[in-house]
Design a protein around this motif. Structure first.
Motif, PDB file in Angstrom:
ATOM      1  N   CYS A  73       0.835  -1.194   0.000  1.00 30.76           N
ATOM      2  CA  CYS A  73       0.000   0.000   0.000  1.00 30.76           C
ATOM      3  C   CYS A  73       0.876   1.252   0.000  1.00 30.76           C
ATOM      4  N   CYS A  76      -0.290   3.260   3.620  1.00 23.43           N
ATOM      5  CA  CYS A  76       0.087   2.851   4.976  1.00 23.43           C
ATOM      6  C   CYS A  76       1.265   1.879   4.992  1.00 23.43           C
ATOM      7  N   CYS A  89      -6.221  -1.930  -0.547  1.00 18.48           N
ATOM      8  CA  CYS A  89      -5.501  -2.234   0.688  1.00 18.48           C
ATOM      9  C   CYS A  89      -6.480  -2.755   1.738  1.00 18.48           C
ATOM     10  N   CYS A  92      -6.472  -0.103   4.957  1.00 17.33           N
ATOM     11  CA  CYS A  92      -7.151   1.195   4.889  1.00 17.33           C
ATOM     12  C   CYS A  92      -8.255   1.256   3.827  1.00 17.33           C
TER      13      CYS A  92
HETATM   14 ZN    ZN Z   1      -3.149   0.821   3.248  1.00 21.68          ZN
END
Ligand code: ZN
Length: 114
Positions: A73, A76, A89, A92
Motif C-alpha cells: 500500500c 500505509c 488495501c 485502509c
Molecule cells: Zn493501506
C-alpha cells in the motif's frame, strides 16, 4: 503465443545450468510463474516438450508453481497478497496498492542426474 519465447529462454537457462553442473540429464525443473504474467502452464509444457528432444532436458518434468500477486500500500505501507488483480488495501480500504510481486517467471531450482 508469448509462451514460446519464454519457454525458449527457460530451456536455454536450464540447459546451461545443467552443463555448468556437469549433469547428464535434467530430471525436473521447478518453475515459478507469477499470476500476473497470464502465461498458460499447458502452453509452456507443450512448448517445452517440443523443444527438448535430443537435449539434456528431454523427458524432464516441469513443476509449475503460481506466485501470488503481492502488493504494498502506498498509503500505509501494508503488504498483502491477492489471487486476483484487486489492489485495494485490506488495512485502509483505499485502492492504492503497488504491485511488488507476481509479474515474473523464473526457475526456482533444477534437479539433475549426474
Ligand atoms: Zn493501506
Amino acid at each position: 503465443m508469448h509462451e514460446l519465447a519464454i519457454t525458449q529462454s527457460l530451456v536455454k537457462i536450464a540447459l546451461s545450468k545443467a552443463e555448468e553442473a556437469g549433469a547428464l540429464r535434467i530430471r525436473k525443473i521447478n518453475l515459478k510463474i507469477g499470476r500476473l504474467t497470464g502465461y498458460v502452464p499447458e502452453a509452456v509444457e507443450m512448448n517445452f516438450e517440443m523443444m527438448t528432444p535430443g537435449t539434456r532436458a528431454e523427458g524432464a518434468e516441469l513443476d509449475i508453481q503460481w506466485v501470488p500477486i503481492r502488493c504494498r500500500c502506498r498509503d500505509c505501507g501494508a503488504e498483502y497478497q491477492s489471487d486476483e488483480l484487486d489492489l485495494t488495501c485490506p488495512r485502509c480500504g483505499i485502492l492504492s496498492g503497488q504491485i511488488i510481486d507476481g509479474r515474473e517467471m523464473f526457475i526456482d531450482s533444477i534437479e539433475i542426474d549426474n
